[in-house]
Design a protein around this motif. Structure first.
Motif, PDB file in Angstrom:
ATOM      1  N   CYS A  94      18.500  -8.878   6.955  1.00 48.05           N
ATOM      2  CA  CYS A  94      19.706  -8.362   6.304  1.00 48.05           C
ATOM      3  C   CYS A  94      19.846  -6.852   6.460  1.00 48.05           C
ATOM      4  O   CYS A  94      20.929  -6.345   6.786  1.00 48.05           O
ATOM      5  CB  CYS A  94      19.699  -8.744   4.826  1.00 48.05           C
ATOM      6  SG  CYS A  94      19.610 -10.536   4.547  1.00 48.05           S
ATOM      7  N   GLY A  95      18.750  -6.130   6.258  1.00 46.92           N
ATOM      8  CA  GLY A  95      18.807  -4.684   6.403  1.00 46.92           C
ATOM      9  C   GLY A  95      19.161  -4.259   7.812  1.00 46.92           C
ATOM     10  O   GLY A  95      19.948  -3.323   8.026  1.00 46.92           O
ATOM     11  N   THR A  96      18.605  -4.949   8.798  1.00 48.57           N
ATOM     12  CA  THR A  96      18.899  -4.620  10.189  1.00 48.57           C
ATOM     13  C   THR A  96      20.359  -4.879  10.530  1.00 48.57           C
ATOM     14  O   THR A  96      21.028  -4.044  11.156  1.00 48.57           O
ATOM     15  CB  THR A  96      18.003  -5.451  11.136  1.00 48.57           C
ATOM     16  OG1 THR A  96      16.643  -5.079  10.931  1.00 48.57           O
ATOM     17  CG2 THR A  96      18.367  -5.191  12.591  1.00 48.57           C
ATOM     18  N   VAL A  97      20.882  -6.038  10.129  1.00 50.48           N
ATOM     19  CA  VAL A  97      22.276  -6.375  10.431  1.00 50.48           C
ATOM     20  C   VAL A  97      23.228  -5.377   9.788  1.00 50.48           C
ATOM     21  O   VAL A  97      24.180  -4.888  10.431  1.00 50.48           O
ATOM     22  CB  VAL A  97      22.589  -7.813   9.962  1.00 50.48           C
ATOM     23  CG1 VAL A  97      24.089  -8.085  10.016  1.00 50.48           C
ATOM     24  CG2 VAL A  97      21.850  -8.823  10.821  1.00 50.48           C
ATOM     25  N   ILE A  98      22.986  -5.047   8.519  1.00 54.86           N
ATOM     26  CA  ILE A  98      23.870  -4.114   7.822  1.00 54.86           C
ATOM     27  C   ILE A  98      23.769  -2.719   8.426  1.00 54.86           C
ATOM     28  O   ILE A  98      24.785  -2.035   8.615  1.00 54.86           O
ATOM     29  CB  ILE A  98      23.564  -4.097   6.316  1.00 54.86           C
ATOM     30  CG1 ILE A  98      23.953  -5.439   5.684  1.00 54.86           C
ATOM     31  CG2 ILE A  98      24.306  -2.955   5.613  1.00 54.86           C
ATOM     32  CD1 ILE A  98      23.534  -5.598   4.239  1.00 54.86           C
ATOM     33  N   SER A  99      22.556  -2.278   8.763  1.00 54.95           N
ATOM     34  CA  SER A  99      22.400  -0.934   9.324  1.00 54.95           C
ATOM     35  C   SER A  99      23.027  -0.824  10.714  1.00 54.95           C
ATOM     36  O   SER A  99      23.507   0.243  11.102  1.00 54.95           O
ATOM     37  CB  SER A  99      20.926  -0.533   9.376  1.00 54.95           C
ATOM     38  OG  SER A  99      20.201  -1.368  10.251  1.00 54.95           O
ATOM     39  N   ARG A 100      23.058  -1.932  11.461  1.00 53.98           N
ATOM     40  CA  ARG A 100      23.637  -1.901  12.806  1.00 53.98           C
ATOM     41  C   ARG A 100      25.146  -2.131  12.813  1.00 53.98           C
ATOM     42  O   ARG A 100      25.862  -1.530  13.621  1.00 53.98           O
ATOM     43  CB  ARG A 100      22.970  -2.949  13.700  1.00 53.98           C
ATOM     44  CG  ARG A 100      21.610  -2.553  14.225  1.00 53.98           C
ATOM     45  CD  ARG A 100      21.081  -3.530  15.271  1.00 53.98           C
ATOM     46  NE  ARG A 100      21.910  -3.586  16.472  1.00 53.98           N
ATOM     47  CZ  ARG A 100      21.592  -4.271  17.565  1.00 53.98           C
ATOM     48  NH1 ARG A 100      20.461  -4.975  17.592  1.00 53.98           N
ATOM     49  NH2 ARG A 100      22.383  -4.278  18.609  1.00 53.98           N
ATOM     50  N   PHE A 101      25.634  -2.984  11.922  1.00 52.42           N
ATOM     51  CA  PHE A 101      27.027  -3.406  12.031  1.00 52.42           C
ATOM     52  C   PHE A 101      27.850  -3.200  10.767  1.00 52.42           C
ATOM     53  O   PHE A 101      29.067  -3.389  10.799  1.00 52.42           O
ATOM     54  CB  PHE A 101      27.089  -4.895  12.415  1.00 52.42           C
ATOM     55  CG  PHE A 101      26.412  -5.210  13.712  1.00 52.42           C
ATOM     56  CD1 PHE A 101      26.970  -4.817  14.921  1.00 52.42           C
ATOM     57  CD2 PHE A 101      25.197  -5.867  13.730  1.00 52.42           C
ATOM     58  CE1 PHE A 101      26.335  -5.098  16.127  1.00 52.42           C
ATOM     59  CE2 PHE A 101      24.557  -6.164  14.923  1.00 52.42           C
ATOM     60  CZ  PHE A 101      25.125  -5.772  16.125  1.00 52.42           C
ATOM     61  N   LEU A 219      35.795 -14.106  -1.646  1.00 47.94           N
ATOM     62  CA  LEU A 219      35.149 -12.852  -1.268  1.00 47.94           C
ATOM     63  C   LEU A 219      36.198 -11.838  -0.850  1.00 47.94           C
ATOM     64  O   LEU A 219      37.183 -12.201  -0.193  1.00 47.94           O
ATOM     65  CB  LEU A 219      34.181 -13.084  -0.103  1.00 47.94           C
ATOM     66  CG  LEU A 219      33.038 -14.082  -0.327  1.00 47.94           C
ATOM     67  CD1 LEU A 219      32.342 -14.377   0.992  1.00 47.94           C
ATOM     68  CD2 LEU A 219      32.054 -13.537  -1.352  1.00 47.94           C
ATOM     69  N   PRO A 220      35.984 -10.573  -1.181  1.00 51.47           N
ATOM     70  CA  PRO A 220      36.930  -9.547  -0.722  1.00 51.47           C
ATOM     71  C   PRO A 220      36.805  -9.334   0.784  1.00 51.47           C
ATOM     72  O   PRO A 220      35.832  -9.764   1.400  1.00 51.47           O
ATOM     73  CB  PRO A 220      36.492  -8.301  -1.498  1.00 51.47           C
ATOM     74  CG  PRO A 220      35.042  -8.537  -1.786  1.00 51.47           C
ATOM     75  CD  PRO A 220      34.900 -10.023  -1.993  1.00 51.47           C
ATOM     76  N   ALA A 221      37.780  -8.681   1.358  1.00 52.67           N
ATOM     77  CA  ALA A 221      37.792  -8.455   2.807  1.00 52.67           C
ATOM     78  C   ALA A 221      36.538  -7.735   3.269  1.00 52.67           C
ATOM     79  O   ALA A 221      36.016  -8.006   4.371  1.00 52.67           O
ATOM     80  CB  ALA A 221      39.037  -7.662   3.197  1.00 52.67           C
ATOM     81  N   ASP A 222      36.013  -6.831   2.426  1.00 57.06           N
ATOM     82  CA  ASP A 222      34.855  -6.036   2.849  1.00 57.06           C
ATOM     83  C   ASP A 222      33.530  -6.783   2.690  1.00 57.06           C
ATOM     84  O   ASP A 222      32.461  -6.204   2.892  1.00 57.06           O
ATOM     85  CB  ASP A 222      34.804  -4.695   2.118  1.00 57.06           C
ATOM     86  CG  ASP A 222      34.691  -4.848   0.603  1.00 57.06           C
ATOM     87  OD1 ASP A 222      34.544  -5.994   0.118  1.00 57.06           O
ATOM     88  OD2 ASP A 222      34.760  -3.824  -0.105  1.00 57.06           O
ATOM     89  N   ALA A 223      33.579  -8.069   2.363  1.00 52.37           N
ATOM     90  CA  ALA A 223      32.347  -8.874   2.366  1.00 52.37           C
ATOM     91  C   ALA A 223      31.933  -9.229   3.781  1.00 52.37           C
ATOM     92  O   ALA A 223      30.768  -9.572   4.026  1.00 52.37           O
ATOM     93  CB  ALA A 223      32.548 -10.149   1.545  1.00 52.37           C
ATOM     94  N   LEU A 224      32.862  -9.178   4.716  1.00 52.00           N
ATOM     95  CA  LEU A 224      32.557  -9.454   6.124  1.00 52.00           C
ATOM     96  C   LEU A 224      31.748  -8.298   6.693  1.00 52.00           C
ATOM     97  O   LEU A 224      32.119  -7.131   6.553  1.00 52.00           O
ATOM     98  CB  LEU A 224      33.846  -9.619   6.914  1.00 52.00           C
ATOM     99  CG  LEU A 224      33.715  -9.855   8.418  1.00 52.00           C
ATOM    100  CD1 LEU A 224      33.114 -11.210   8.713  1.00 52.00           C
ATOM    101  CD2 LEU A 224      35.079  -9.702   9.104  1.00 52.00           C
ATOM    102  N   VAL A 225      30.640  -8.619   7.326  1.00 52.66           N
ATOM    103  CA  VAL A 225      29.795  -7.585   7.944  1.00 52.66           C
ATOM    104  C   VAL A 225      30.121  -7.501   9.428  1.00 52.66           C
ATOM    105  O   VAL A 225      30.023  -8.496  10.153  1.00 52.66           O
ATOM    106  CB  VAL A 225      28.297  -7.902   7.768  1.00 52.66           C
ATOM    107  CG1 VAL A 225      27.444  -6.829   8.444  1.00 52.66           C
ATOM    108  CG2 VAL A 225      27.950  -7.999   6.296  1.00 52.66           C
ATOM    109  N   GLY A 226      30.505  -6.325   9.864  1.00 56.37           N
ATOM    110  CA  GLY A 226      30.755  -6.108  11.281  1.00 56.37           C
ATOM    111  C   GLY A 226      32.094  -6.623  11.735  1.00 56.37           C
ATOM    112  O   GLY A 226      32.991  -6.935  10.953  1.00 56.37           O
ATOM    113  N   ASP A 227      32.205  -6.756  13.045  1.00 55.27           N
ATOM    114  CA  ASP A 227      33.448  -7.162  13.685  1.00 55.27           C
ATOM    115  C   ASP A 227      33.579  -8.681  13.658  1.00 55.27           C
ATOM    116  O   ASP A 227      32.658  -9.402  14.036  1.00 55.27           O
ATOM    117  CB  ASP A 227      33.444  -6.654  15.134  1.00 55.27           C
ATOM    118  CG  ASP A 227      34.766  -6.869  15.840  1.00 55.27           C
ATOM    119  OD1 ASP A 227      35.597  -7.636  15.327  1.00 55.27           O
ATOM    120  OD2 ASP A 227      34.961  -6.269  16.912  1.00 55.27           O
ATOM    121  N   GLU A 228      34.730  -9.152  13.239  1.00 50.54           N
ATOM    122  CA  GLU A 228      34.957 -10.593  13.183  1.00 50.54           C
ATOM    123  C   GLU A 228      34.818 -11.249  14.552  1.00 50.54           C
ATOM    124  O   GLU A 228      34.499 -12.434  14.660  1.00 50.54           O
ATOM    125  CB  GLU A 228      36.354 -10.862  12.615  1.00 50.54           C
ATOM    126  CG  GLU A 228      36.665 -12.336  12.398  1.00 50.54           C
ATOM    127  CD  GLU A 228      38.068 -12.554  11.873  1.00 50.54           C
ATOM    128  OE1 GLU A 228      38.527 -13.714  11.909  1.00 50.54           O
ATOM    129  OE2 GLU A 228      38.711 -11.571  11.446  1.00 50.54           O
TER     130      GLU A 228
END
Length: 386
Positions: A94-101, A219-228
């Motif tokens: 989770c930390g890696t995905v969030i930090s990258r995207f 979920l709000p729009a900003d719950a999506l991580v990274g580019d759809e």
């Protein structure tokens, strides 16, 4: 170039984490499991010392290192008998995905807490009917105004009871093709429509397993991580570290079991000499040590490739490392128990429980058969049967 010998900084990190693990040890782990509690004390201290977030960016409270450093942390805690499974999930995936995207707001919201251990995130990809086929994931997200509505089921999700949120792998519809593509959503565990049910496991662990039911979770729009539209790129940014960290988990467990067998073989005397003087005991232990060392080299290669930004090379090496470590761990645990004979099955020596635990490294997060499929298709260029 990938260094074969660890740097002095990495050696120092190993030594420091090993000292922390020794202060807790296997007794702490087994006692905490018996009490039905999470490993809060060890997790909290590791966070305060900066070990949990050693792979996360410095500007967001981390150590500025990579999966190389985080795998050292997990391996050494495992070698001391007190591994932290959620290291694989919370900071590594989770930390890696969030930090990258992730967006800057997502990074500021989540990374400092993931780094110091005050917040924890689980990861949800596995589904009851999809098995190892991630293309059959049925958890879907559809738009409702600016929000998302997420519906589906997940199974064998670790540590949900301790987590503030779960990073859920779902699928959204591609407006151009109508096909479904993978996407990642941060889902708070207290969200309406989110339900967790514990799975009754034969495996004794501090981290419990859960089945999740998601029933139109808004979920709000900003719950999506990274580019759809990024799809698999973002997904494998988390899965490759997961495989590397699973290898670290397995290597640490194997080292712990082997150390107990070596200690016993040095001291246990049946005839005139310690049993470790006999090649029938010594050689299998030596082979187990060699297998663990070889698995560690592949794990180090995978971690260095990933940290260098070579996602394709890291994917191949991470799968190989996970396979090698799982096999080495199972063999090391089996040989350790066999070395102790009947004592290897007693609660006093604490090795018998590892027989079940070691199998996890062969099964999760991807089975050894699926890794062999990957290597035969992707590396060797052989045709698929499916």
């Amino acid at each position: 170039m990938t260094p074969v010998i660890e740097s002095e900084e990495h050696k120092a990190l190993r030594s420091a984490v090993a000292a922390l693990g020794k202060r807790y040890g296997r007794d702490y782990l087994t006692r905490t499991i018996a009490e039905g509690k999470p490993l809060t004390e060890l997790w909290s201290e590791a966070g305060k010392l900066g070990y949990l977030g050693v792979n996360l960016p410095e500007e967001h409270g981390g150590g500025g290192g990579g999966i190389t450093e985080l795998s050292i942390v997990l391996e050494e805690l495992g070698a001391a008998g007190s591994p932290l499974l959620m290291l694989v999930v919370s900071p590594a995936i989770c930390g890696t995905v969030i930090s990258r995207f992730g967006t800057e707001e997502q990074k500021q919201t989540w990374l400092p807490g993931l780094a110091d251990g005050t917040r924890l995130m689980a990861f949800g990809i596995t589904e009851p009917d999809a098995g190892s086929n991630s293309h059959r994931i049925t958890t879907t997200a559809r738009r409702d105004g600016t929000d998302w509505l997420l519906t589906g089921r997940k199974v064998f999700i670790s540590g949900v009871d301790m987590a503030d949120a779960v990073l859920i792998v779902g699928r959204t519809e591609d407006a151009r093709t109508g096909s479904l593509k993978p996407c990642l959503f941060i889902v708070p565990t207290d969200a309406e429509g989110f339900r967790k049910n514990p799975i009754d496991m034969e495996l004794n662990a501090a981290e419990k397993q859960f089945e999740l039911a998601l029933d139109d979770v808004r979920l709000p729009a900003d719950a999506l991580v990274g580019d759809e539209d990024a799809g698999l790129l973002q997904l494998f940014a988390g899965l490759n570290p997961e495989r590397i960290m699973t290898a670290a988990f397995a290597i640490g467990m194997g080292r712990y079991a082997l150390s107990k067998a070596i200690e016993y073989a040095r001291d246990r005397t049946v005839w005139k000499a310690p049993i470790g003087a006999h090649q029938a005991i010594a050689h299998p232990l030596a082979q187990a040590h060699i297998d663990l060392e070889l698995a560690r080299l592949m794990m180090q290669k995978a971690a260095h490739l990933y940290d260098a930004g070579d996602d394709i090379g890291a994917g191949e090496a991470a799968n190989m490392a996970k396979y090698a470590a799982g096999e080495a761990c199972v063999k090391a645990v089996d040989q350790a128990v066999h070395t102790l004979g009947g004592n290897g099955l007693t609660r006093e020596f604490g090795l018998a429980s590892l027989i079940t635990a070691a199998r996890v490294a062969r099964i999760a997060p991807v089975s050894r058969e699926m890794i062999l499929n990957y290597v035969s298709h992707q590396t060797l260029g052989l045709p698929k049967s499916y």
